[in-house]
Design a protein around this motif. Structure first.
Motif, PDB file in Angstrom:
ATOM      1  N   GLU A   1       0.855  -1.194   0.000  1.00  0.00           N
ATOM      2  CA  GLU A   1       0.000   0.000   0.000  1.00  0.00           C
ATOM      3  C   GLU A   1       0.888   1.240   0.000  1.00  0.00           C
ATOM      4  OE1 GLU A   1      -3.620   0.273   2.052  1.00  0.00           O
ATOM      5  OE2 GLU A   1      -3.719  -1.849   2.576  1.00  0.00           O
ATOM      6  N   LEU A   2       0.742   2.042  -1.036  1.00  0.00           N
ATOM      7  CA  LEU A   2       1.560   3.250  -1.208  1.00  0.00           C
ATOM      8  C   LEU A   2       0.922   4.416  -0.460  1.00  0.00           C
ATOM      9  CD1 LEU A   2       3.675   5.112  -2.404  1.00  0.00           C
ATOM     10  CD2 LEU A   2       2.467   4.980  -4.607  1.00  0.00           C
ATOM     11  N   GLU A   3       1.625   4.896   0.581  1.00  0.00           N
ATOM     12  CA  GLU A   3       1.125   5.989   1.405  1.00  0.00           C
ATOM     13  C   GLU A   3       2.248   6.948   1.752  1.00  0.00           C
ATOM     14  OE1 GLU A   3      -1.191   4.806   4.793  1.00  0.00           O
ATOM     15  OE2 GLU A   3      -1.581   2.799   3.980  1.00  0.00           O
ATOM     16  N   VAL A   4       1.867   8.099   2.264  1.00  0.00           N
ATOM     17  CA  VAL A   4       2.795   9.048   2.878  1.00  0.00           C
ATOM     18  C   VAL A   4       2.363   9.210   4.321  1.00  0.00           C
ATOM     19  CG1 VAL A   4       3.592  11.448   2.914  1.00  0.00           C
ATOM     20  CG2 VAL A   4       3.326  10.250   0.734  1.00  0.00           C
ATOM     21  N   ALA A   5       3.325   9.334   5.235  1.00  0.00           N
ATOM     22  CA  ALA A   5       3.002   9.512   6.645  1.00  0.00           C
ATOM     23  C   ALA A   5       3.541  10.836   7.145  1.00  0.00           C
ATOM     24  CB  ALA A   5       3.576   8.376   7.484  1.00  0.00           C
ATOM     25  N   ALA A   6       2.758  11.480   8.006  1.00  0.00           N
ATOM     26  CA  ALA A   6       3.221  12.648   8.741  1.00  0.00           C
ATOM     27  C   ALA A   6       3.740  12.185  10.091  1.00  0.00           C
ATOM     28  CB  ALA A   6       2.078  13.649   8.927  1.00  0.00           C
ATOM     29  N   VAL A   7       4.809  12.822  10.566  1.00  0.00           N
ATOM     30  CA  VAL A   7       5.394  12.507  11.868  1.00  0.00           C
ATOM     31  C   VAL A   7       5.225  13.716  12.781  1.00  0.00           C
ATOM     32  CG1 VAL A   7       7.503  11.898  13.107  1.00  0.00           C
ATOM     33  CG2 VAL A   7       7.032  10.884  10.863  1.00  0.00           C
ATOM     34  N   ILE A   8       4.643  13.479  13.941  1.00  0.00           N
ATOM     35  CA  ILE A   8       4.374  14.552  14.890  1.00  0.00           C
ATOM     36  C   ILE A   8       5.680  15.023  15.553  1.00  0.00           C
ATOM     37  CG2 ILE A   8       3.185  15.154  17.043  1.00  0.00           C
ATOM     38  CD1 ILE A   8       1.346  14.843  14.613  1.00  0.00           C
ATOM     39  N   GLY A   9       5.825  16.349  15.664  1.00  0.00           N
ATOM     40  CA  GLY A   9       7.003  16.907  16.308  1.00  0.00           C
ATOM     41  C   GLY A   9       6.721  17.555  17.645  1.00  0.00           C
ATOM     42  N   ARG A  10       5.494  18.055  17.831  1.00  0.00           N
ATOM     43  CA  ARG A  10       5.124  18.707  19.079  1.00  0.00           C
ATOM     44  C   ARG A  10       3.887  18.043  19.653  1.00  0.00           C
ATOM     45  NH1 ARG A  10       3.925  24.677  17.574  1.00  0.00           N
ATOM     46  NH2 ARG A  10       3.044  24.563  19.679  1.00  0.00           N
TER      47      ARG A  10
END
Length: 312
Positions: free
Chosen positions: A124-133
């Protein structure tokens, strides 16, 4: 900036990727999760060739939420997994997600064993966001400042296991429990701002290949919600923490094989088998490429026993 975690000469390190061919290492003992949480990048040492390292997942996330934000994907994969047509009305109400296994992250070029008992393996081709705060009950406007960066996210899926288990009504379970590729590195949010369109979406080209043949191509901006909305919804009544990973959900137009199976009413292209290589590329981020290898046989577990429902 692109930040990577890697193995070099037997040591686990992290650093900043410079150009296409080298990494500037951070001091020994630095963990990328600490860099994400602090928001500050440490000094770097002498460059080492990128070709000399094994890329690991950029970080070990505290939690992983995987959304289903592409309408086209829902339409196709629902037909393949559940035999149903169309998109459920409830999909439009909120950006739904499930929790995945944060301990099953796979590096950008690592082999992926066939999961026990699986005959219909899919990518499954996805993009993920990574939380910084950290934050809770965020508005979409507030959420953007809480996103540290983005990475490629391949939510490997055992479709036959998933289809059977979801009849119980609890989610994909073992169909998604075994591997998720994260990588090749973490791209800071500022690097992708030039790709943002007038509606606030990141307009990145996504491409999926199996054994060198393109099977899927889409735009990240075809999401039903931008990442800020996903973050805001995930934070509703819950506290997000640095390093939490939020997947976009699979893109459409061949972002996974099951979508194509649903549209064609047959398994074309066929499920993945040992020897197959899946290569996913996201504009502005990079490429991950994993080869399927044989797995282990499932350990037998008996069916549930019939109970008398005796009461004390």
């Amino acid at each position: 900036m692109r930040l990577a975690t890697y193995l070099h000469q037997g040591a686990r390190r992290c650093g900043a990727v410079e150009g296409d061919d080298r990494i500037l290492p951070f001091p020994d003992g630095t963990a990328l999760l600490d860099v994400v949480a602090s928001g500050s990048v440490p000094e770097t040492g002498p460059a080492i060739p990128l070709a000399d390292v094994r890329l690991l997942p950029p970080l070990e996330p505290p939690s992983v939420r995987d959304f289903v934000a592409f309408e086209e994907h829902v339409e196709g994969v629902r037909k393949a997994v559940d035999g149903l047509s169309g998109v459920p009305d409830a999909w439009y109400d909120a950006p739904t997600f499930y929790f995945s296994n944060p301990h099953a992250m796979v590096g950008a070029h690592d082999d992926v064993p066939l999961p026990p008992g699986c005959h219909d393996l899919d990518f499954e081709l996805e993009v993920a966001a990574v939380i910084g705060r950290a934050g809770a009950d965020l508005s979409p406007g507030q959420a953007r400042a809480h996103i540290f960066g983005y990475t490629i996210f391949n939510d490997w899926s055992a479709r036959d296991l998933q289809s059977r288990e979801m009849r119980v009504g609890l989610g994909p379970c073992k169909g998604k429990d075994f591997a998720t590729t994260l990588g090749p590195w973490l791209v800071t949010a500022d690097e992708l701002e030039p790709y943002r369109d007038a509606d606030g979406f990141l307009r990145l080209v996504l491409t999926a290949e199996v054994n060198g043949k393109v099977v899927g191509r889409d735009l990240l901006s075809n999401m039903g919600w931008p990442f800020e909305d996903l973050v805001a919804y995930a934070s509703r009544g819950a506290r997000l923490r640095p390093g939490d990973v939020l997947g976009s959900g699979t893109c459409g137009n061949g972002g996974c094989l099951a979508e194509l199976w649903g549209l064609a009413a047959e398994q074309t292209p066929p499920p993945l088998t040992p020897g197959d290589t899946v290569t996913l590329t996201v504009e502005g981020i990079g490429t991950v490429s994993n080869t399927i290898v044989p797995g282990v046989a499932p350990v037998p577990i008996p069916r549930a026993r019939k109970r008398t429902r005796e009461r004390p």
